[in-house]
Design a protein around this motif. Sequence first.
Motif, mmCIF file in Angstrom:
data_model
loop_
_atom_site.group_PDB
_atom_site.id
_atom_site.type_symbol
_atom_site.label_atom_id
_atom_site.label_comp_id
_atom_site.label_asym_id
_atom_site.label_seq_id
_atom_site.Cartn_x
_atom_site.Cartn_y
_atom_site.Cartn_z
ATOM 1 N N ASN A 170 0.836 -1.214 0.000
ATOM 2 C CA ASN A 170 0.000 0.000 0.000
ATOM 3 C C ASN A 170 0.865 1.257 0.000
ATOM 4 O O ASN A 170 0.579 2.219 -0.723
ATOM 5 C CB ASN A 170 -0.938 -0.001 1.209
ATOM 6 N N TYR A 171 1.928 1.227 0.791
ATOM 7 C CA TYR A 171 2.788 2.412 0.886
ATOM 8 C C TYR A 171 3.439 2.710 -0.467
ATOM 9 O O TYR A 171 3.450 3.854 -0.929
ATOM 10 C CB TYR A 171 3.857 2.199 1.958
ATOM 11 N N PHE A 172 3.955 1.683 -1.103
ATOM 12 C CA PHE A 172 4.665 1.953 -2.366
ATOM 13 C C PHE A 172 3.721 2.192 -3.548
ATOM 14 O O PHE A 172 4.077 2.920 -4.478
ATOM 15 C CB PHE A 172 5.704 0.862 -2.650
ATOM 16 N N ILE A 173 2.520 1.632 -3.494
ATOM 17 C CA ILE A 173 1.552 1.989 -4.546
ATOM 18 C C ILE A 173 1.208 3.476 -4.393
ATOM 19 O O ILE A 173 1.186 4.236 -5.372
ATOM 20 C CB ILE A 173 0.275 1.110 -4.479
ATOM 21 N N GLY A 174 0.985 3.891 -3.141
ATOM 22 C CA GLY A 174 0.703 5.308 -2.867
ATOM 23 C C GLY A 174 1.863 6.184 -3.311
ATOM 24 O O GLY A 174 1.663 7.220 -3.964
ATOM 25 N N SER A 175 3.079 5.758 -3.005
ATOM 26 C CA SER A 175 4.266 6.551 -3.361
ATOM 27 C C SER A 175 4.394 6.680 -4.877
ATOM 28 O O SER A 175 4.719 7.756 -5.396
ATOM 29 C CB SER A 175 5.531 5.872 -2.825
ATOM 30 N N ALA A 176 4.145 5.566 -5.585
ATOM 31 C CA ALA A 176 4.262 5.595 -7.045
ATOM 32 C C ALA A 176 3.177 6.497 -7.638
ATOM 33 O O ALA A 176 3.428 7.278 -8.565
ATOM 34 C CB ALA A 176 4.156 4.182 -7.609
ATOM 35 N N ALA A 177 1.955 6.414 -7.069
ATOM 36 C CA ALA A 177 0.853 7.237 -7.573
ATOM 37 C C ALA A 177 1.175 8.722 -7.368
ATOM 38 O O ALA A 177 1.016 9.536 -8.286
ATOM 39 C CB ALA A 177 -0.450 6.859 -6.860
ATOM 40 N N LEU A 178 1.646 9.063 -6.177
ATOM 41 C CA LEU A 178 1.937 10.472 -5.882
ATOM 42 C C LEU A 178 3.065 10.981 -6.781
ATOM 43 O O LEU A 178 2.991 12.080 -7.324
ATOM 44 C CB LEU A 178 2.317 10.610 -4.395
ATOM 45 N N ALA A 179 4.080 10.159 -6.949
ATOM 46 C CA ALA A 179 5.201 10.566 -7.803
ATOM 47 C C ALA A 179 4.754 10.722 -9.253
ATOM 48 O O ALA A 179 5.340 11.477 -10.023
ATOM 49 C CB ALA A 179 6.321 9.534 -7.701
ATOM 50 N N ASN A 180 3.686 10.002 -9.609
ATOM 51 C CA ASN A 180 3.174 10.032 -10.979
ATOM 52 C C ASN A 180 2.137 11.127 -11.172
ATOM 53 O O ASN A 180 1.465 11.176 -12.195
ATOM 54 C CB ASN A 180 2.563 8.658 -11.297
ATOM 55 N N GLY A 181 1.969 11.963 -10.157
ATOM 56 C CA GLY A 181 1.011 13.069 -10.266
ATOM 57 C C GLY A 181 -0.415 12.667 -9.952
ATOM 58 O O GLY A 181 -1.341 13.434 -10.184
ATOM 59 N N ARG A 196 -2.449 2.899 11.065
ATOM 60 C CA ARG A 196 -2.126 1.867 12.051
ATOM 61 C C ARG A 196 -0.609 1.768 12.216
ATOM 62 O O ARG A 196 0.155 2.081 11.283
ATOM 63 C CB ARG A 196 -2.715 0.519 11.650
ATOM 64 N N ALA A 197 -0.195 1.355 13.417
ATOM 65 C CA ALA A 197 1.237 1.301 13.723
ATOM 66 C C ALA A 197 1.935 0.350 12.758
ATOM 67 O O ALA A 197 1.411 -0.718 12.448
ATOM 68 C CB ALA A 197 1.440 0.828 15.143
ATOM 69 N N GLY A 198 3.071 0.755 12.279
ATOM 70 C CA GLY A 198 3.810 -0.105 11.362
ATOM 71 C C GLY A 198 5.083 0.552 10.889
ATOM 72 O O GLY A 198 5.367 1.716 11.217
ATOM 73 N N PHE A 199 5.821 -0.201 10.130
ATOM 74 C CA PHE A 199 7.147 0.222 9.685
ATOM 75 C C PHE A 199 7.104 1.502 8.850
ATOM 76 O O PHE A 199 7.975 2.350 8.934
ATOM 77 C CB PHE A 199 7.743 -0.915 8.853
ATOM 78 N N PHE A 200 6.065 1.668 8.002
ATOM 79 C CA PHE A 200 6.003 2.810 7.098
ATOM 80 C C PHE A 200 5.025 3.891 7.573
ATOM 81 O O PHE A 200 4.743 4.826 6.844
ATOM 82 C CB PHE A 200 5.578 2.345 5.696
ATOM 83 N N GLN A 201 4.510 3.732 8.777
ATOM 84 C CA GLN A 201 3.449 4.633 9.229
ATOM 85 C C GLN A 201 3.855 6.113 9.179
ATOM 86 O O GLN A 201 3.143 6.947 8.631
ATOM 87 C CB GLN A 201 3.011 4.271 10.651
ATOM 88 N N LYS A 202 5.031 6.422 9.736
ATOM 89 C CA LYS A 202 5.435 7.834 9.826
ATOM 90 C C LYS A 202 5.617 8.452 8.433
ATOM 91 O O LYS A 202 5.209 9.588 8.195
ATOM 92 C CB LYS A 202 6.732 7.951 10.614
ATOM 93 N N ASP A 203 6.236 7.700 7.541
ATOM 94 C CA ASP A 203 6.431 8.217 6.181
ATOM 95 C C ASP A 203 5.081 8.374 5.477
ATOM 96 O O ASP A 203 4.855 9.341 4.744
ATOM 97 C CB ASP A 203 7.335 7.275 5.375
ATOM 98 N N ALA A 204 4.180 7.407 5.716
ATOM 99 C CA ALA A 204 2.862 7.467 5.068
ATOM 100 C C ALA A 204 2.094 8.711 5.529
ATOM 101 O O ALA A 204 1.413 9.363 4.714
ATOM 102 C CB ALA A 204 2.067 6.203 5.378
ATOM 103 N N ILE A 205 2.212 9.058 6.811
ATOM 104 C CA ILE A 205 1.510 10.245 7.341
ATOM 105 C C ILE A 205 1.990 11.508 6.608
ATOM 106 O O ILE A 205 1.206 12.352 6.195
ATOM 107 C CB ILE A 205 1.734 10.362 8.866
ATOM 108 N N TRP A 206 3.291 11.599 6.429
ATOM 109 C CA TRP A 206 3.864 12.770 5.754
ATOM 110 C C TRP A 206 3.366 12.876 4.310
ATOM 111 O O TRP A 206 2.881 13.914 3.868
ATOM 112 C CB TRP A 206 5.392 12.683 5.808
ATOM 113 N N TYR A 207 3.440 11.765 3.598
ATOM 114 C CA TYR A 207 3.031 11.806 2.187
ATOM 115 C C TYR A 207 1.513 11.974 2.041
ATOM 116 O O TYR A 207 1.039 12.569 1.083
ATOM 117 C CB TYR A 207 3.524 10.558 1.443
#
Lengths: 242, 185
Positions: A170-181, A196-207
């Motif tokens: 989910n995090y990297f699909i979101g990242s790819a979508a955002l990077a793709n405009g 939810r608590a997890g490895f990518f939570q903090k980065d996901a909040i920022w993006y």
Amino acid sequence: MNPLPHISPEEFEEIENFLFNRLSEIEKVSIEHKITTDPEWAQKVDQVKLMILGIKEAAIKDRLQDYHSSVVKPFEAPVRVANKRKYWPAAASVIFLMMVGALIFFITGNDTKLFNTYYHPDAGLMTSMGITENYAFNRAMIDYKSEKYESAMESWKALQKDFPENDSLNYFIGSAALANGQAKESIQYFKKVAERAGFFQKDAIWYLALAYLKVGNKKEAIKYLNLSDRTEKAELIQKIED
Amino acid sequence: MDDKNKLYAVSEQITSLVKEGDDAILRKLYHDNYPKVERYILLNSGNKENARDIFQEAFLSMWRNIQLEKFNPVNEDSLGGYLFKIAKYKWIDYLRSGHFKKTVLLPEIKENNEMEYEEPSESEKIISIRKSFELLGTNCKELLNRFYYQSQTLKQIAAAFNWTEASTKNNKYRCMQKLKELLKN
């Protein structure tokens, strides 16, 4: 490690199969019984286990310098004073590009300007192509890092069908979508990870905050910025509110 | 959980991925946690070289303790916190050593005198095995690394070395015996 008991090839194989969980339940119980009743056998099992850990640790240690060099930026040598005549066409190009940039900046909305200032795509994960099971995920990661965002999204979405709640996907699909405009699309993916608590939570909040900013939803952007641990968050909130 | 699921469940399966030595997770942990340790060491009489050495020692201790099931992280924060704790412990230990005899310990360091961290008893043995492993010949190192770390099958290793599976198995045993010999010395 002294004294080290002799381990025959057959015993070695048996111990290894036990440690790697390759034995039947009956064989496993038999070895466990031997471990509790025969101190020398217990010592042999312990010895093989620690040797395997030592070998693995050597491999991890080998990687640390590489990890370190990606953290510490190399020293940047001072730029030499250039020959003005030789470099003036390049300088003119830079000024021209800056003017074009400034023009784009002034005709773009404030939210988008702020988004462009604060958004830097996630650098992605380093991948180890040697592990065959990881191949599809890693292959897409290479696409992502090569800025082939559409292709990366397509591959990860295919995997995500089997693992809809998986944070990494989910995090990297979101990242790819955002990077793709595609900020609007990225929101649903970041949200799953951010909530939810997890490895990518903090980065996901920022993006997620940046994605909301990009689509013009200042209220949600500020809400998630307040949850972020990024140092730039106060400055960005201030600029959004101004 | 099948293998495929396990490999994709990064955030939920930190422990197993760290145990497996997953490159992406280990790199991220290093990347995310090094700056904090460096800042702490620079503020407490150390330099960047000290910071790198102490952090790498702490990183290996963290990895080892997870392998030995002495520590079971629930998320990234607990792993980062644990890593920082070990690094602090190691740095204080270093400050107290001969290297820093003349250094006046800062109040913060003094307060951390009684940190709750102890290296597991197996650590010394594993470090000694790791150091002995470095002394093995190239072929032995590669063979053992491929089998135990990269989890390659005997068949895959045999193909890489152009050996038969049987000789690969024998060579593996012989390499382990050599490693044992080095440990005795």
